[in-house]
Design an enzyme around this catalytic site. Structure first.
Site, short mmCIF file in Angstrom:
data_model
loop_
_atom_site.label_atom_id
_atom_site.label_comp_id
_atom_site.label_asym_id
_atom_site.label_seq_id
_atom_site.Cartn_x
_atom_site.Cartn_y
_atom_site.Cartn_z
N GLU A 178 -4.55 8.02 -3.05
CA GLU A 178 -5.04 6.78 -2.47
C GLU A 178 -5.38 5.76 -3.56
O GLU A 178 -5.25 4.55 -3.34
CB GLU A 178 -6.26 7.05 -1.60
CG GLU A 178 -6.67 5.90 -0.71
CD GLU A 178 -5.62 5.52 0.33
OE1 GLU A 178 -5.67 4.38 0.84
OE2 GLU A 178 -4.73 6.35 0.62
N HIS A 220 0.83 -1.21 0.00
CA HIS A 220 0.00 0.00 0.00
C HIS A 220 0.86 1.25 0.00
O HIS A 220 0.67 2.17 -0.81
CB HIS A 220 -0.91 -0.03 1.24
CG HIS A 220 -1.83 1.15 1.36
ND1 HIS A 220 -3.15 1.09 1.00
CD2 HIS A 220 -1.62 2.42 1.81
CE1 HIS A 220 -3.72 2.26 1.22
NE2 HIS A 220 -2.80 3.09 1.71
N GLU A 221 1.84 1.30 0.91
CA GLU A 221 2.68 2.49 1.00
C GLU A 221 3.62 2.62 -0.21
O GLU A 221 3.96 3.72 -0.62
CB GLU A 221 3.48 2.48 2.31
CG GLU A 221 2.62 2.44 3.57
CD GLU A 221 1.53 3.50 3.62
OE1 GLU A 221 1.70 4.57 2.99
OE2 GLU A 221 0.50 3.26 4.27
N HIS A 253 1.88 4.60 -2.80
CA HIS A 253 2.01 6.04 -2.58
C HIS A 253 3.38 6.55 -3.03
O HIS A 253 3.48 7.56 -3.73
CB HIS A 253 1.83 6.36 -1.09
CG HIS A 253 0.42 6.35 -0.61
ND1 HIS A 253 -0.56 7.15 -1.16
CD2 HIS A 253 -0.18 5.66 0.39
CE1 HIS A 253 -1.71 6.94 -0.52
NE2 HIS A 253 -1.50 6.04 0.42
#
Length: 492
Positions: A287, A257-258, A261
Site C-alpha cells: 500500500e 493508485h493501482e 501496486h
C-alpha cells in the site's frame, strides 16, 4: 535432487497455480458473465482445495528439515523462512475450511455487488454472517490459543499486532483531527472541479497517467471494476479503474493508485519469479507503493501542473483556470463518505473506524445484524455527517465480502511507510519536481524500484522501510508532510 532443490521445484508449481487462481479472481471482477457466479465459486473452491493440499503436503516439512543444512545465502534462508511460516499456518487450517472459504467468498462477492447496487444491506448480511463464522474458525485454528484478530492480521502484515497498530493510530488521531478541523474551518477553500467528463476521455487520460508512471503495457492491461484493484505478478500485473462522469479525479487517481501496486510486482527481481520471494513483502509495504504514487507524487504541485494542462486540453477547458487553483482542487478536503475517494487528511480516519469495527466483529462483540447501525453511528461521530445510503456506508467496500479481515489497517500502515519513503526519496532525487512538471514520474519509480521493489519479500517490512528511508519507521514524516502541505493550500 537435494531437499532444497526438491522444495523449490514443488514451490514453483504451487506459485504458478496460485497465480492461476488469482487470475480467476481478476476475471470474476472484470469480464465474467454475471450468470457464471455459481460455476466460478466451484472453480475457485476446486483451486483452493488443490492449493491447500499442496501447501500442507507432509513432504514440505521433511524438505524444510533437510534443506536447513543446504542454505548457501540469505536468499535461501529467507525462502525457507517464508515457506516454513506458510506451511505452519496452512497445516492448522482444515482442508474443508479452506475450500468452503473460497467457495463462500466467491459467491459473496456477487451478492455484495448486487446488494450495493440495490442499497439493500439485508440482502448481504446472511452471506457476511457465513463468512464471519468461517473466518472466526480460521482465526482460532491459526492463533493456536493466541489473539484471533492478530492471527488474521499476520497474514497481511507479518509481525504486526492489533495492539501495536492501535498505538500508532492513537498517536496519529489527534494531529489528523486537529488538521482536519483547521482545514475545514479555514477562510480559504479550494474550488471544486465541476462538469460532465466523458468516460472515454477519462480512460484515455488514465492511460496517459499510467504511462507517465512507467507502467509496462506489454505486461499489463487496464479494465473497469466496481472496486478498483490490481492483480498479478512477474510478467503479468493488471490494473482496474472506474469512471464517474462527474468526477474525473476518481478515475485518474484510482488508476495511478493501482499502477503503484503493479509497478511493485513488475519491479521485483525476475530471479524471484515463482518463488516465495517473488511478491510484495507485506500489504502495508504494498500500500505504501500505491499511496506514494497517488498522493505524494501525483497530487504534488509539480505533477498537477502537467495534469492541469492535459485535462484542460482533453475536456476543452475546465471551470478552474490556473494550475495553482487546480492543485488546490485536487487536494480539496471534504467530509465525504467514500474511503477510496477520501482526501489525504481524512483517509486514515476511515481506516481507524473499519479497524475498530472488524476487531469487534471477529471478537463477537458486534453482530452482523447490528453492523449497519454501528457503522452509521461511528461515521457520524468521527466525520460529523450522517450516512445517507448503504453504498456510501457499510456496503462501500468489498473487503469483508471476500473475507479480508485484518486487511484494512495495512492501508494506514502503508501511508506511514509512504511518509518515510517520501522524505528519503525527495532528498535522494533533488530534480524530481522538474521531471514531474513534464509528466514524467519515472525518476520516482526508479528510486522505489531500487530501494523497495526489486527486493520482493527478501527483507521484512519494517527493516525494508528503515533501510530505504535511512530512519526508524515513524508516523511523524507522514504527519509533518500533511501539515506542511495542507497548511500552505488552506493558508493556515
Amino acid at each position: 535432487m537435494s531437499d532444497f532443490d526438491a522444495l523449490m521445484e514443488f514451490q514453483r508449481t504451487t506459485e504458478a497455480l496460485s497465480s492461476v487462481a488469482e487470475r480467476l479472481g481478476w476475471d470474476q471482477e472484470t469480464v465474467m458473465p454475471r450468470g457464471a457466479a455459481e460455476q466460478r465459486a466451484e472453480e475457485m473452491a476446486a483451486m483452493e482445495a488443490i492449493l491447500h493440499e499442496r501447501r500442507t503436503d507432509e513432504r514440505i516439512g521433511e524438505w524444510l528439515d533437510g534443506a536447513e543444512s543446504e542454505i548457501e545465502d540469505e536468499e535461501d534462508a529467507r525462502m525457507l523462512e517464508l515457506i516454513g511460516r506458510d506451511y505452519r499456518r496452512q497445516t492448522r487450517i482444515p482442508a474443508r475450511l479452506a475450500t468452503e472459504l473460497a467457495r463462500q467468498t466467491s459467491l459473496a462477492q456477487g451478492i455484495w455487488a448486487e446488494a450495493r447496487a440495490n442499497e439493500d444491506v439485508g440482502a448481504f448480511l446472511p452471506a457476511l454472517s457465513e463468512i464471519l463464522m468461517l473466518k472466526r474458525e480460521e482465526a482460532a485454528a491459526i492463533a493456536d490459543g493466541g489473539d484471533a484478530y492478530d492471527a488474521l492480521l499476520d497474514d497481511y502484515e507479518p509481525g504486526a499486532t492489533a495492539a501495536s497498530i492501535a498505538t500508532i493510530f492513537d498517536e496519529m488521531r489527534p494531529r489528523l483531527v486537529q488538521l482536519r478541523d483547521d482545514v475545514l474551518g479555514a477562510d480559504r477553500q479550494p474550488v471544486q472541479l465541476a462538469g460532465q467528463f466523458p468516460s472515454e476521455t477519462q480512460l484515455r487520460l488514465a492511460r496517459q497517467c499510467a504511462t507517465a508512471f512507467g507502467y509496462d503495457w506489454s505486461r499489463g492491461r487496464m479494465d473497469l471494476a466496481v472496486h478498483p484493484f490490481s492483480s498479478g505478478r512477474w510478467q503479468d500485473s493488471r490494473i482496474t479503474t472506474r469512471v464517474v462522469t462527474s468526477d474525473p479525479f476518481n478515475c485518474l487517481y484510482s488508476t495511478i493508485h493501482e499502477v503503484g501496486h503493479s509497478n511493485y510486482e513488475l519491479g521485483i527481481d525476475s530471479d524471484y519469479a515463482f518463488t516465495a520471494l517473488g511478491r510484495g513483502v507485506s500489504l502495508g509495504v504494498h500500500e505504501s507503493q500505491s499511496r506514494i504514487a497517488e498522493n505524494q507524487i501525483a497530487r504534488s504541485r509539480a505533477f498537477t501542473e502537467w495534469l492541469f494542462a492535459r485535462m484542460s486540453d482533453a475536456f476543452d477547458g475546465l471551470n478552474i483556470d490556473n494550475a495553482d487553483d487546480f492543485y488546490a482542487s485536487v487536494n480539496r478536503v471534504t467530509p465525504g463518505y467514500i474511503r477510496t475517494e477520501s482526501d489525504e487528511v481524512q483517509y486514515n480516519l476511515h481506516i481507524m473506524m473499519r479497524f475498530d469495527l472488524e476487531r469487534d466483529l471477529i471478537a463477537g462483540r458486534l453482530l452482523t445484524a447490528d453492523l449497519e447501525e454501528a457503522w452509521n453511528a461511528r461515521f457520524l461521530k468521527d466525520f460529523g455527517v450522517a450516512v445517507d445510503k448503504p453504498s456510501n456506508g457499510v456496503l462501500q467496500d468489498v473487503h469483508w465480502a471476500i473475507g479480508l479481515f485484518g486487511y484494512f489497517p495495512t492501508y494506514a500502515l502503508g501511508n506511514v511507510y509512504a511518509g518515510c519513503l517520501n522524505r528519503a526519496m525527495h532528498a535522494a532525487v533533488p530534480d524530481l519536481d522538474a521531471a514531474l512538471q513534464r509528466g514524467d514520474a519515472t525518476p520516482a519509480v526508479e528510486w522505489l524500484r531500487e530501494n523497495v521493489h526489486r527486493h520482493g519479500a527478501l527483507i521484512p517490512a519494517v527493516p525494508l522501510i528503515e533501510q530505504a528511508s535511512g530512519a526508524p519507521v515513524s508516523a511523524d514524516p507522514l504527519l509533518d508532510y500533511l501539515e506542511d502541505k495542507f497548511s500552505a493550500i488552506y493558508g493556515l
